[in-house]
Design a protein around this motif. Structure first.
Motif, PDB file in Angstrom:
ATOM      1  N   GLY A  99     -14.075  56.203  20.220  1.00 16.09           N
ATOM      2  CA  GLY A  99     -13.092  57.276  20.237  1.00 16.09           C
ATOM      3  C   GLY A  99     -12.694  57.770  21.610  1.00 16.09           C
ATOM      4  N   THR A 100     -13.097  57.080  22.673  1.00 17.23           N
ATOM      5  CA  THR A 100     -12.764  57.541  24.020  1.00 17.23           C
ATOM      6  C   THR A 100     -11.491  56.918  24.578  1.00 17.23           C
ATOM      7  OG1 THR A 100     -14.349  55.906  24.883  1.00 17.23           O
ATOM      8  CG2 THR A 100     -15.108  58.182  24.678  1.00 17.23           C
ATOM      9  N   GLY A 101     -10.835  56.065  23.800  1.00 20.14           N
ATOM     10  CA  GLY A 101      -9.529  55.542  24.208  1.00 20.14           C
ATOM     11  C   GLY A 101      -9.517  54.128  24.750  1.00 20.14           C
ATOM     12  N   LYS A 102     -10.625  53.411  24.618  1.00 22.74           N
ATOM     13  CA  LYS A 102     -10.700  52.058  25.171  1.00 22.74           C
ATOM     14  C   LYS A 102      -9.685  51.124  24.521  1.00 22.74           C
ATOM     15  CE  LYS A 102     -15.029  51.520  24.071  1.00 22.74           C
ATOM     16  NZ  LYS A 102     -15.147  52.794  23.318  1.00 22.74           N
ATOM     17  N   THR A 103      -9.661  51.102  23.193  1.00 23.46           N
ATOM     18  CA  THR A 103      -8.742  50.208  22.488  1.00 23.46           C
ATOM     19  C   THR A 103      -7.298  50.612  22.743  1.00 23.46           C
ATOM     20  OG1 THR A 103     -10.387  49.773  20.766  1.00 23.46           O
ATOM     21  CG2 THR A 103      -8.100  49.268  20.229  1.00 23.46           C
ATOM     22  N   HIS A 104      -7.028  51.902  22.788  1.00 31.57           N
ATOM     23  CA  HIS A 104      -5.681  52.390  23.101  1.00 31.57           C
ATOM     24  C   HIS A 104      -5.206  51.801  24.425  1.00 31.57           C
ATOM     25  CE1 HIS A 104      -2.723  55.987  23.107  1.00 31.57           C
ATOM     26  NE2 HIS A 104      -2.349  55.134  24.058  1.00 31.57           N
ATOM     27  N   LEU A 105      -6.043  51.863  25.444  1.00 27.66           N
ATOM     28  CA  LEU A 105      -5.645  51.398  26.769  1.00 27.66           C
ATOM     29  C   LEU A 105      -5.449  49.886  26.826  1.00 27.66           C
ATOM     30  CD1 LEU A 105      -7.856  53.645  29.082  1.00 27.66           C
ATOM     31  CD2 LEU A 105      -5.368  53.740  28.791  1.00 27.66           C
ATOM     32  N   CYS A 106      -6.340  49.129  26.167  1.00 27.32           N
ATOM     33  CA  CYS A 106      -6.178  47.671  26.247  1.00 27.32           C
ATOM     34  C   CYS A 106      -4.966  47.218  25.433  1.00 27.32           C
ATOM     35  CB  CYS A 106      -7.454  46.935  25.853  1.00 27.32           C
ATOM     36  SG  CYS A 106      -8.005  47.131  24.164  1.00 27.32           S
ATOM     37  N   CYS A 107      -4.671  47.910  24.332  1.00 29.63           N
ATOM     38  CA  CYS A 107      -3.473  47.570  23.564  1.00 29.63           C
ATOM     39  C   CYS A 107      -2.207  47.946  24.334  1.00 29.63           C
ATOM     40  CB  CYS A 107      -3.490  48.271  22.209  1.00 29.63           C
ATOM     41  SG  CYS A 107      -4.728  47.600  21.067  1.00 29.63           S
ATOM     42  N   ALA A 108      -2.277  49.041  25.086  1.00 30.88           N
ATOM     43  CA  ALA A 108      -1.146  49.435  25.936  1.00 30.88           C
ATOM     44  C   ALA A 108      -0.863  48.356  26.984  1.00 30.88           C
ATOM     45  CB  ALA A 108      -1.434  50.769  26.609  1.00 30.88           C
ATOM     46  N   ALA A 109      -1.920  47.731  27.490  1.00 32.76           N
ATOM     47  CA  ALA A 109      -1.748  46.654  28.474  1.00 32.76           C
ATOM     48  C   ALA A 109      -1.065  45.446  27.840  1.00 32.76           C
ATOM     49  CB  ALA A 109      -3.099  46.261  29.069  1.00 32.76           C
ATOM     50  N   ILE A 110      -1.437  45.115  26.599  1.00 33.83           N
ATOM     51  CA  ILE A 110      -0.780  44.010  25.901  1.00 33.83           C
ATOM     52  C   ILE A 110       0.693  44.344  25.663  1.00 33.83           C
ATOM     53  CG2 ILE A 110      -0.619  42.785  23.702  1.00 33.83           C
ATOM     54  CD1 ILE A 110      -3.549  42.571  23.590  1.00 33.83           C
ATOM     55  N   ARG A 111       1.002  45.602  25.347  1.00 37.50           N
ATOM     56  CA  ARG A 111       2.397  46.007  25.157  1.00 37.50           C
ATOM     57  C   ARG A 111       3.219  45.675  26.409  1.00 37.50           C
ATOM     58  NH1 ARG A 111       5.941  49.608  22.625  1.00 37.50           N
ATOM     59  NH2 ARG A 111       4.432  50.219  21.042  1.00 37.50           N
ATOM     60  N   GLU A 112       2.625  45.906  27.578  1.00 38.35           N
ATOM     61  CA  GLU A 112       3.348  45.689  28.827  1.00 38.35           C
ATOM     62  C   GLU A 112       3.389  44.228  29.251  1.00 38.35           C
ATOM     63  OE1 GLU A 112       5.070  47.982  30.462  1.00 38.35           O
ATOM     64  OE2 GLU A 112       4.530  49.357  28.846  1.00 38.35           O
TER      65      GLU A 112
END
Length: 230
Positions: A99-112
Motif C-alpha cells: 500500500g505504499t505506492g510501489k505498483t502505482h509507480l512502476c505502472c506509471a513508468a510503463i504508461r510513459e
C-alpha cells in the motif's frame, strides 16, 4: 489515423491556393491530430502491457505525495524514465510495505515508456506451465520475453509459493537483463537487507552496475482510504 488522413486529403488538392495563414492553421491542426493519435497508441500499448486494470488510469501525476520519502521515490521513477528515454539501461528496485505506492509507480513508468508487467509469481507459474508442455516456450524464451522488453516490471518478489523456483527465476531474469542491456523495475515488500538476502549474492551482484534501491516505509495508502471511507 483515419481522421488525420481525411483531414490531409481535404487540403492536398488545393495546397497551392492556400494563404500562409491557412497553411499555418492546417499545420497546427495536423500536429494536434498527430498528438491525439500518439496518445491513443500509447494508451492501447499500455492496456496490452499486463498492467492490472485498477492502475490503467494511474500515472505519475496521480501519485499522492504526502511525505519527503514519497517525493523522493516519485523523483527516482521520473529520473529513471528520463534515463531510459535517453537510451540508458537501468534497474530500479522499489521496496516497502503493502500500500505504499510501489505498483502505482512502476505502472506509471510503463504508461510513459511501454513495456511488460508481471508479478514474480506469475512468471514462475508461466515457466512451470511451459515445462509441462514440450511444444511450449522454453524457460529461456520466457525470461528473455520479459527481459527484452523496453521496460520489464517484475512486481511482488517474495510472495511466490515456491521460493526456490522464484529465486532461480530472479537470477536468470537479472542475468538476461544484464546480457541484453535491458531495463526493469522490481518491487518487493521486503526491506533492503531482507531483499538482498532473499535474492542471494549472485543476483545482488547483477544489480550493482545499474541498480538503484529505494525503500518506501510509509503508511499504507489503502489503509488510509479504508479509514476515510469509514
Amino acid at each position: 489515423m483515419e481522421e488525420m488522413n481525411v483531414f490531409i486529403k481535404q487540403f492536398c488538392g488545393r495546397y497551392n491556393e492556400m494563404t500562409p495563414e491557412e497553411i499555418k492553421a492546417r499545420d497546427e491542426e495536423i500536429a494536434k491530430l498527430e498528438e491525439k493519435q500518439a496518445q491513443r497508441e500509447k494508451l492501447e500499448r499500455y492496456e496490452k502491457s499486463g498492467v492490472p486494470a485498477r492502475y490503467l488510469t494511474e500515472s505519475l501525476d496521480t501519485f499522492r505525495i504526502k511525505t519527503e520519502e514519497q517525493r523522493s521515490a516519485a523523483k527516482s521513477v521520473a529520473d529513471f524514465i528520463y534515463d531510459i528515454r535517453a537510451g540508458k539501461n537501468r534497474i530500479l528496485v522499489l521496496l516497502g510495505a503493502v500500500g505504499t505506492g510501489k505498483t502505482h509507480l512502476c505502472c506509471a513508468a510503463i504508461r510513459e515508456l511501454g513495456g511488460r508487467y508481471m508479478t514474480a509469481a506469475e512468471i514462475v507459474e508461466e515457466i512451470r506451465h511451459a515445462k509441462s508442455f514440450s511444444a511450449g516456450a522454453t524457460e529461456k524464451q520466457i525470461i528473455e520475453k520479459y527481459a527484452g522488453a523496453k521496460l520489464a516490471v517484475m512486481d511482488e518478489i517474495g510472495r511466490s509459493i515456491n521460493a526456490g523456483e522464484e529465486k532461480y527465476m530472479i537470477y536468470n531474469f537479472l542475468n538476461a537483463l544484464y546480457n541484453l542491456r535491458g531495463s526493469a523495475i522490481i518491487t518487493s515488500n521486503f526491506l533492503k537487507k531482507e531483499f538482498l538476502n532473499y535474492i542471494g549474492a549472485a543476483s545482488a551482484d547483477r544489480l550493482v552496475e545499474n541498480g538503484v534501491i529505494i525503500e518506501m516505509t510509509g503508511e499504507s495508502y489503502r489503509r488510509e482510504l479504508r479509514a476515510q471511507n469509514g
